[in-house]
Motif scaffolding. Structure first.
Motif, PDB file in Angstrom:
ATOM      1  N   VAL A   1      14.947  31.740 -88.503  1.00  0.00           N
ATOM      2  CA  VAL A   1      14.859  30.297 -88.703  1.00  0.00           C
ATOM      3  C   VAL A   1      16.008  29.588 -87.993  1.00  0.00           C
ATOM      4  CG1 VAL A   1      14.983  28.451 -90.426  1.00  0.00           C
ATOM      5  CG2 VAL A   1      13.604  30.487 -90.878  1.00  0.00           C
ATOM      6  N   MET A   2      17.217  30.130 -88.108  1.00  0.00           N
ATOM      7  CA  MET A   2      18.356  29.501 -87.455  1.00  0.00           C
ATOM      8  C   MET A   2      18.186  29.456 -85.938  1.00  0.00           C
ATOM      9  SD  MET A   2      20.666  28.495 -89.735  1.00  0.00           S
ATOM     10  CE  MET A   2      19.181  27.874 -90.513  1.00  0.00           C
ATOM     11  N   SER A   3      17.709  30.548 -85.355  1.00  0.00           N
ATOM     12  CA  SER A   3      17.497  30.589 -83.899  1.00  0.00           C
ATOM     13  C   SER A   3      16.414  29.607 -83.480  1.00  0.00           C
ATOM     14  CB  SER A   3      17.120  32.011 -83.462  1.00  0.00           C
ATOM     15  OG  SER A   3      18.135  32.935 -83.780  1.00  0.00           O
ATOM     16  N   GLY A   4      15.298  29.610 -84.207  1.00  0.00           N
ATOM     17  CA  GLY A   4      14.206  28.696 -83.872  1.00  0.00           C
ATOM     18  C   GLY A   4      14.601  27.244 -84.035  1.00  0.00           C
ATOM     19  N   LEU A   5      15.323  26.938 -85.120  1.00  0.00           N
ATOM     20  CA  LEU A   5      15.735  25.560 -85.371  1.00  0.00           C
ATOM     21  C   LEU A   5      16.746  25.085 -84.334  1.00  0.00           C
ATOM     22  CD1 LEU A   5      15.096  23.365 -87.416  1.00  0.00           C
ATOM     23  CD2 LEU A   5      17.024  24.146 -88.795  1.00  0.00           C
TER      24      LEU A   5
ATOM     25  N   THR B   1      26.932  21.027 -74.114  1.00  0.00           N
ATOM     26  CA  THR B   1      27.666  22.302 -74.037  1.00  0.00           C
ATOM     27  C   THR B   1      27.667  23.028 -75.376  1.00  0.00           C
ATOM     28  OG1 THR B   1      29.096  21.410 -72.293  1.00  0.00           O
ATOM     29  CG2 THR B   1      29.863  23.366 -73.469  1.00  0.00           C
ATOM     30  N   PHE B   2      28.020  22.318 -76.425  1.00  0.00           N
ATOM     31  CA  PHE B   2      28.118  22.965 -77.730  1.00  0.00           C
ATOM     32  C   PHE B   2      26.751  23.260 -78.330  1.00  0.00           C
ATOM     33  CE2 PHE B   2      32.445  21.679 -77.225  1.00  0.00           C
ATOM     34  CZ  PHE B   2      33.180  22.552 -78.014  1.00  0.00           C
ATOM     35  N   SER B   3      25.733  22.497 -77.957  1.00  0.00           N
ATOM     36  CA  SER B   3      24.374  22.823 -78.407  1.00  0.00           C
ATOM     37  C   SER B   3      23.895  24.123 -77.776  1.00  0.00           C
ATOM     38  CB  SER B   3      23.417  21.676 -78.059  1.00  0.00           C
ATOM     39  OG  SER B   3      23.764  20.501 -78.747  1.00  0.00           O
ATOM     40  N   ILE B   4      24.220  24.317 -76.503  1.00  0.00           N
ATOM     41  CA  ILE B   4      23.896  25.588 -75.849  1.00  0.00           C
ATOM     42  C   ILE B   4      24.652  26.732 -76.515  1.00  0.00           C
ATOM     43  CG2 ILE B   4      24.118  26.885 -73.700  1.00  0.00           C
ATOM     44  CD1 ILE B   4      23.640  24.280 -72.189  1.00  0.00           C
ATOM     45  N   MET B   5      25.915  26.481 -76.887  1.00  0.00           N
ATOM     46  CA  MET B   5      26.691  27.492 -77.583  1.00  0.00           C
ATOM     47  C   MET B   5      26.068  27.859 -78.928  1.00  0.00           C
ATOM     48  SD  MET B   5      30.642  26.310 -76.835  1.00  0.00           S
ATOM     49  CE  MET B   5      31.240  27.514 -78.031  1.00  0.00           C
ATOM     50  N   ILE B   6      25.513  26.870 -79.617  1.00  0.00           N
ATOM     51  CA  ILE B   6      24.847  27.137 -80.899  1.00  0.00           C
ATOM     52  C   ILE B   6      23.665  28.073 -80.687  1.00  0.00           C
ATOM     53  CG2 ILE B   6      23.473  26.099 -82.742  1.00  0.00           C
ATOM     54  CD1 ILE B   6      25.256  23.649 -82.585  1.00  0.00           C
TER      55      ILE B   6
ATOM     56  N   SER C   1      24.856  31.560 -79.715  1.00  0.00           N
ATOM     57  CA  SER C   1      25.490  32.225 -80.849  1.00  0.00           C
ATOM     58  C   SER C   1      24.451  32.769 -81.819  1.00  0.00           C
ATOM     59  CB  SER C   1      26.423  31.249 -81.575  1.00  0.00           C
ATOM     60  OG  SER C   1      27.482  30.830 -80.740  1.00  0.00           O
ATOM     61  N   PHE C   2      23.407  32.001 -82.085  1.00  0.00           N
ATOM     62  CA  PHE C   2      22.372  32.468 -82.997  1.00  0.00           C
ATOM     63  C   PHE C   2      21.556  33.613 -82.388  1.00  0.00           C
ATOM     64  CE2 PHE C   2      22.559  28.328 -85.415  1.00  0.00           C
ATOM     65  CZ  PHE C   2      23.010  28.921 -86.584  1.00  0.00           C
TER      66      PHE C   2
ATOM     67  N   VAL D   1      31.809  38.289 -84.626  1.00  0.00           N
ATOM     68  CA  VAL D   1      32.188  37.436 -83.496  1.00  0.00           C
ATOM     69  C   VAL D   1      31.296  36.204 -83.416  1.00  0.00           C
ATOM     70  CG1 VAL D   1      32.240  37.285 -80.974  1.00  0.00           C
ATOM     71  CG2 VAL D   1      33.252  39.257 -82.132  1.00  0.00           C
ATOM     72  N   PHE D   2      29.988  36.420 -83.513  1.00  0.00           N
ATOM     73  CA  PHE D   2      29.076  35.287 -83.366  1.00  0.00           C
ATOM     74  C   PHE D   2      29.049  34.400 -84.604  1.00  0.00           C
ATOM     75  CE2 PHE D   2      27.329  37.850 -79.848  1.00  0.00           C
ATOM     76  CZ  PHE D   2      27.305  36.864 -78.870  1.00  0.00           C
ATOM     77  N   SER D   3      29.412  34.911 -85.761  1.00  0.00           N
ATOM     78  CA  SER D   3      29.580  34.045 -86.935  1.00  0.00           C
ATOM     79  C   SER D   3      30.713  33.059 -86.688  1.00  0.00           C
ATOM     80  CB  SER D   3      29.879  34.887 -88.180  1.00  0.00           C
ATOM     81  OG  SER D   3      28.792  35.711 -88.525  1.00  0.00           O
ATOM     82  N   THR D   4      31.775  33.536 -86.038  1.00  0.00           N
ATOM     83  CA  THR D   4      32.888  32.653 -85.689  1.00  0.00           C
ATOM     84  C   THR D   4      32.460  31.627 -84.653  1.00  0.00           C
ATOM     85  OG1 THR D   4      34.384  34.529 -86.042  1.00  0.00           O
ATOM     86  CG2 THR D   4      35.282  32.589 -84.927  1.00  0.00           C
ATOM     87  N   PHE D   5      31.707  32.081 -83.640  1.00  0.00           N
ATOM     88  CA  PHE D   5      31.247  31.167 -82.593  1.00  0.00           C
ATOM     89  C   PHE D   5      30.304  30.102 -83.147  1.00  0.00           C
ATOM     90  CE2 PHE D   5      32.300  34.389 -79.147  1.00  0.00           C
ATOM     91  CZ  PHE D   5      33.321  33.609 -78.631  1.00  0.00           C
TER      92      PHE D   5
END
Length: 440
Positions: free
Chosen positions: A410-414, A319-324, A327-328, A345-349
């Motif tokens: 990079v954050m999205s791809g990683l 669940t939280f991996s999907i949220m990561i 969010s990115f 908002v997404f920085s908080t998420f």
């Protein structure tokens, strides 16, 4: 207490710089010394954990953490300060490795809420620490400020910002600069009292070692060596796998830790820089984004204590991996179109989504592939430290030499790659579990 120690380093850098009379490029090698100490500690304490009494090791590591951390600001020689800083990062690894193993021994596969709790306590200490150290800091003033220094070159680390020249995003680049390449920090007055701030936190850490020593002498159950392995009771969903299969699984889990800590460290370190360079925000807005990230992170770790009681570790991980990932992706879209509320908002998420992952992966491994020995914990921490040391370097290079949008790319791809590895590990566990059931 570990959070107090970690949180005081960033704000105290200017005072430490003043004590040893070095420029910012040189003093930044304290981070390298810490990385070396952490990596070495991850290896050493993993071996020690399985051979000696774990309660005594925790007492020993806690006491020496207090001593070495308290000694750092008293070192007027920079090489000596480097050594002491490395030791101050070496001994806390004993607390992480052995402390995690103690919790797994005491609560076995039901220890998920307690692992979440110690990670929340660390985050809470990191938030409180700057308030403790702040009264002992000497306020810096900036000198030699010229137009060649811009707000687009701000490294945000541990709630402190440093203005650097165009070539100082990493240790390798900045070490080639001259003294004139840096903004000098001038301290009002000739005396700094940061030593006493360190002394307070170190005294608190030392006090925490006393109950551990008492527990060592009064313990009624042996929590070390082979006795621990015999005590572990496996749940029905635990998987018995051969060494030939267990090694690849552990490698994949190590990759998960590498990616996770790399993302977490990079996001915290470069969020301010990204906001300034890409979004052209003021420092106040960039600081607001960073603060929201840490608020989300701390809230998530607190809620993780209760979520671990009602949800399986697998559910929390997925669940939280999907949220990561989401969010990115949201942060990417918000950055492309310069949507300030979306970025905030997404920085908080992102902080909220990051928070329970580390402890959940630990708990899941103990539930599905017990027993988790000290060497395995050591492997996970070593992978984590390498991720935290390498990913920010690569990301900083891309942001400096290509585009600031490299941050969200990079954050999205990683995050996508990280989620893929998690799915692979879960599939392997499921297949092996099904095979065991058919065989039985």
């Amino acid at each position: 207490m570990q959070g107090l120690i970690a949180g005081q380093v960033g704000p105290s850098i200017p005072d430490l710089q003043f004590i040893v009379n070095e420029d910012l490029a040189t003093i930044s090698w304290l981070n390298t010394a810490c990385a070396v100490g952490s990596a070495t500690g991850s290896l050493v304490w993993g071996i020690v954990c399985d051979r000696f009494d774990r309660v005594f090791i925790t007492f020993f590591a806690t006491l020496l953490t207090a001593i070495t951390n308290g000694a750092v600001p008293w070192c007027t020689s920079f090489p000596l300060m480097l050594v002491m800083r490395a030791l101050a990062c070496f001994f806390p690894c004993g607390l992480v490795v052995v402390g995690s193993k103690l919790i797994m021994d005491m609560w076995e596969t039901d220890g998920a809420p307690y692992i979440q709790a110690i990670h929340f306590a660390f985050a809470l200490g990191g938030i409180i620490s700057p308030q403790i150290i702040e009264p002992f800091l000497t306020a810096p003033t900036l000198e030699n400020f010229t137009d060649k220094f811009t707000l687009s070159h701000v490294i945000h680390s541990n709630n402190v910002s440093y203005l650097t020249s165009n070539n100082s995003l990493s240790n390798d680049d900045s070490s080639n600069g001259t003294e004139s390449d840096f903004i000098h920090l001038s301290l009002d007055g000739q005396v700094t009292y940061v030593q006493y701030g360190y002394l307070i936190t170190s005294s608190l850490v030392a006090l925490c070692s006393i109950p551990l020593l008492v527990s060592f002498f009064k313990q009624t159950e042996k929590l070390s060596g082979s006795t621990n392995e015999d005590k572990i009771t496996k749940k029905d969903d635990a998987v018995n796998i051969s060494l030939r299969l267990k090694i690849p699984v552990l490698i994949l889990i190590s990759i998960i830790f590498h990616c996770y800590v790399g993302m977490e460290s990079s996001f915290a370190n470069y969020l301010m820089t990204f906001c300034l360079r890409r979004l052209k925000w003021s420092k106040e807005k960039g600081s607001a984004a960073s603060s929201l990230y840490w608020v989300g992170f701390c809230v998530g770790r607190f809620l993780g204590i209760f979520l671990a009681r009602v949800l399986q570790s697998t559910t929390i991980m997925v669940t939280f991996s999907i949220m990561i990932m989401l969010s990115f992706i949201g942060l990417l879209l918000g950055s492309m179109f310069y949507l300030q509320p979306v970025v905030l908002v997404f920085s908080t998420f992102v902080g909220f989504a990051f928070s329970p992952i580390f402890a959940s992966v630990f708990s899941w491994t103990e539930e599905r592939f017990p027993p988790v020995s000290g060497r395995i914990i050591s492997l996970f921490l070593l992978s984590s430290s390498t991720g935290g040391a390498t990913v920010p370097i690569y990301l900083g290079y891309l942001m400096e030499h290509y585009t600031a949008m490299s941050f969200v790319y990079v954050m999205s791809g990683l995050s996508i790659f990280y989620f893929f590895i998690i799915i692979v590990v879960l599939i392997i566990a499921k297949v092996v579990s099904s095979s065991e059931a058919r065989f039985n």
